[in-house]
Design a protein around this motif. Structure first.
Motif, PDB file in Angstrom:
ATOM      1  N   GLU A  53      18.848  87.338  57.485  1.00  0.00           N
ATOM      2  CA  GLU A  53      17.737  87.986  56.798  1.00  0.00           C
ATOM      3  C   GLU A  53      18.115  89.430  56.484  1.00  0.00           C
ATOM      4  N   GLY A  54      17.926  89.818  55.239  1.00  0.00           N
ATOM      5  CA  GLY A  54      18.261  91.175  54.835  1.00  0.00           C
ATOM      6  C   GLY A  54      19.722  91.347  54.460  1.00  0.00           C
ATOM      7  N   ASP A  55      20.497  90.288  54.490  1.00  0.00           N
ATOM      8  CA  ASP A  55      21.909  90.343  54.160  1.00  0.00           C
ATOM      9  C   ASP A  55      22.076  90.425  52.640  1.00  0.00           C
ATOM     10  N   LEU A  56      23.020  91.212  52.179  1.00  0.00           N
ATOM     11  CA  LEU A  56      23.236  91.402  50.758  1.00  0.00           C
ATOM     12  C   LEU A  56      23.495  90.075  50.049  1.00  0.00           C
ATOM     13  N   PHE A  57      24.299  89.196  50.632  1.00  0.00           N
ATOM     14  CA  PHE A  57      24.638  87.946  49.966  1.00  0.00           C
ATOM     15  C   PHE A  57      23.424  87.047  49.767  1.00  0.00           C
ATOM     16  N   ALA A  58      22.410  87.213  50.580  1.00  0.00           N
ATOM     17  CA  ALA A  58      21.189  86.421  50.414  1.00  0.00           C
ATOM     18  C   ALA A  58      20.356  86.930  49.250  1.00  0.00           C
ATOM     19  N   LEU A  59      20.639  88.126  48.781  1.00  0.00           N
ATOM     20  CA  LEU A  59      19.803  88.763  47.771  1.00  0.00           C
ATOM     21  C   LEU A  59      20.453  88.896  46.404  1.00  0.00           C
ATOM     22  N   VAL A  60      21.768  88.801  46.330  1.00  0.00           N
ATOM     23  CA  VAL A  60      22.442  89.046  45.052  1.00  0.00           C
ATOM     24  C   VAL A  60      22.279  87.863  44.110  1.00  0.00           C
ATOM     25  N   PRO A  61      22.271  88.123  42.812  1.00  0.00           N
ATOM     26  CA  PRO A  61      22.137  87.041  41.833  1.00  0.00           C
ATOM     27  C   PRO A  61      23.401  86.174  41.777  1.00  0.00           C
ATOM     28  N   GLU A  62      23.244  85.007  41.194  1.00  0.00           N
ATOM     29  CA  GLU A  62      24.364  84.062  41.096  1.00  0.00           C
ATOM     30  C   GLU A  62      25.540  84.642  40.324  1.00  0.00           C
ATOM     31  N   GLU A  63      25.270  85.492  39.339  1.00  0.00           N
ATOM     32  CA  GLU A  63      26.345  86.106  38.557  1.00  0.00           C
ATOM     33  C   GLU A  63      27.269  86.940  39.448  1.00  0.00           C
ATOM     34  N   ALA A  64      26.682  87.667  40.382  1.00  0.00           N
ATOM     35  CA  ALA A  64      27.480  88.483  41.306  1.00  0.00           C
ATOM     36  C   ALA A  64      28.305  87.592  42.232  1.00  0.00           C
ATOM     37  N   LYS A  65      27.727  86.475  42.650  1.00  0.00           N
ATOM     38  CA  LYS A  65      28.480  85.532  43.489  1.00  0.00           C
ATOM     39  C   LYS A  65      29.656  84.947  42.715  1.00  0.00           C
ATOM     40  N   LYS A  66      29.450  84.684  41.419  1.00  0.00           N
ATOM     41  CA  LYS A  66      30.548  84.164  40.599  1.00  0.00           C
ATOM     42  C   LYS A  66      31.642  85.217  40.463  1.00  0.00           C
ATOM     43  N   ASP A  67      31.248  86.479  40.303  1.00  0.00           N
ATOM     44  CA  ASP A  67      32.232  87.557  40.223  1.00  0.00           C
ATOM     45  C   ASP A  67      33.076  87.616  41.499  1.00  0.00           C
ATOM     46  N   LEU A  68      32.437  87.450  42.649  1.00  0.00           N
ATOM     47  CA  LEU A  68      33.187  87.451  43.912  1.00  0.00           C
ATOM     48  C   LEU A  68      34.107  86.242  44.001  1.00  0.00           C
ATOM     49  N   SER A  69      33.659  85.110  43.500  1.00  0.00           N
ATOM     50  CA  SER A  69      34.521  83.922  43.473  1.00  0.00           C
ATOM     51  C   SER A  69      35.744  84.171  42.606  1.00  0.00           C
ATOM     52  N   ASP A  70      35.551  84.893  41.510  1.00  0.00           N
ATOM     53  CA  ASP A  70      36.679  85.249  40.643  1.00  0.00           C
ATOM     54  C   ASP A  70      37.655  86.174  41.361  1.00  0.00           C
ATOM     55  N   VAL A  71      37.127  87.096  42.156  1.00  0.00           N
ATOM     56  CA  VAL A  71      37.989  87.988  42.945  1.00  0.00           C
ATOM     57  C   VAL A  71      38.813  87.165  43.932  1.00  0.00           C
ATOM     58  N   ILE A  72      38.180  86.199  44.574  1.00  0.00           N
ATOM     59  CA  ILE A  72      38.893  85.316  45.501  1.00  0.00           C
ATOM     60  C   ILE A  72      40.030  84.610  44.779  1.00  0.00           C
ATOM     61  N   THR A  73      39.725  84.052  43.618  1.00  0.00           N
ATOM     62  CA  THR A  73      40.739  83.328  42.844  1.00  0.00           C
ATOM     63  C   THR A  73      41.900  84.240  42.471  1.00  0.00           C
ATOM     64  N   GLN A  74      41.594  85.452  42.023  1.00  0.00           N
ATOM     65  CA  GLN A  74      42.646  86.392  41.640  1.00  0.00           C
ATOM     66  C   GLN A  74      43.512  86.773  42.840  1.00  0.00           C
ATOM     67  N   CYS A  75      42.883  87.014  43.971  1.00  0.00           N
ATOM     68  CA  CYS A  75      43.647  87.370  45.173  1.00  0.00           C
ATOM     69  C   CYS A  75      44.589  86.234  45.574  1.00  0.00           C
ATOM     70  N   LEU A  76      44.074  85.020  45.543  1.00  0.00           N
ATOM     71  CA  LEU A  76      44.903  83.875  45.922  1.00  0.00           C
ATOM     72  C   LEU A  76      46.037  83.641  44.934  1.00  0.00           C
ATOM     73  N   GLU A  77      45.764  83.822  43.647  1.00  0.00           N
ATOM     74  CA  GLU A  77      46.808  83.639  42.642  1.00  0.00           C
ATOM     75  C   GLU A  77      47.901  84.689  42.786  1.00  0.00           C
ATOM     76  N   LYS A  78      47.494  85.950  42.930  1.00  0.00           N
ATOM     77  CA  LYS A  78      48.480  87.029  43.013  1.00  0.00           C
ATOM     78  C   LYS A  78      49.309  86.952  44.290  1.00  0.00           C
ATOM     79  N   SER A  79      48.721  86.425  45.361  1.00  0.00           N
ATOM     80  CA  SER A  79      49.462  86.319  46.624  1.00  0.00           C
ATOM     81  C   SER A  79      50.169  84.979  46.760  1.00  0.00           C
ATOM     82  N   GLU A  80      49.983  84.112  45.748  1.00  0.00           N
ATOM     83  CA  GLU A  80      50.578  82.771  45.759  1.00  0.00           C
ATOM     84  C   GLU A  80      50.155  81.983  46.999  1.00  0.00           C
ATOM     85  N   MET A  81      48.885  82.148  47.387  1.00  0.00           N
ATOM     86  CA  MET A  81      48.363  81.488  48.584  1.00  0.00           C
ATOM     87  C   MET A  81      47.305  80.429  48.263  1.00  0.00           C
TER      88      MET A  81
END
Length: 94
Positions: A53-81
């Motif tokens: 309760e009160g956590d940022l991830f519980a409050l952010v819109p889906e667009e922001a969650k998608k942006d974070l998913s994109d960051v995850i993808t970029q990190c994994l691609e660049k690190s070849e992991m």
């Protein structure tokens, strides 16, 4: 103590500050181990129904969650992991 509505209004205000939607280039030099931990931390925080309760991830819109998913993808691609992370998820989901 702040209510969920108060926290939501607070985050809405912070995220609405002019310039918050501007792209920022971040040059990180981190180990692959740190990439794996960072990805796990972001994914754990984004799991629906798991946010405190009160956590940022519980409050952010889906667009922001998608942006974070994109960051995850970029990190994994660049690190070849990416392949390793998929195999670990498969291993631990059994």
């Amino acid at each position: 103590m702040m209510t969920v509505k108060d926290v939501s209004n607070y985050y809405d205000t912070v995220l609405a500050v002019p310039g918050m939607a501007n792209l920022v280039k971040i040059d990180l030099k981190i180990s692959r181990k740190t990439v794996v931990m960072l990805v796990q931390a972001i994914e754990r925080g984004m799991k629906e129904g798991k946010a405190a309760e009160g956590d940022l991830f519980a409050l952010v819109p889906e667009e922001a969650k998608k942006d974070l998913s994109d960051v995850i993808t970029q990190c994994l691609e660049k690190s070849e992991m990416g392949d390793l992370m998929q195999r670990l998820k498969t291993l631990f989901s059994k």
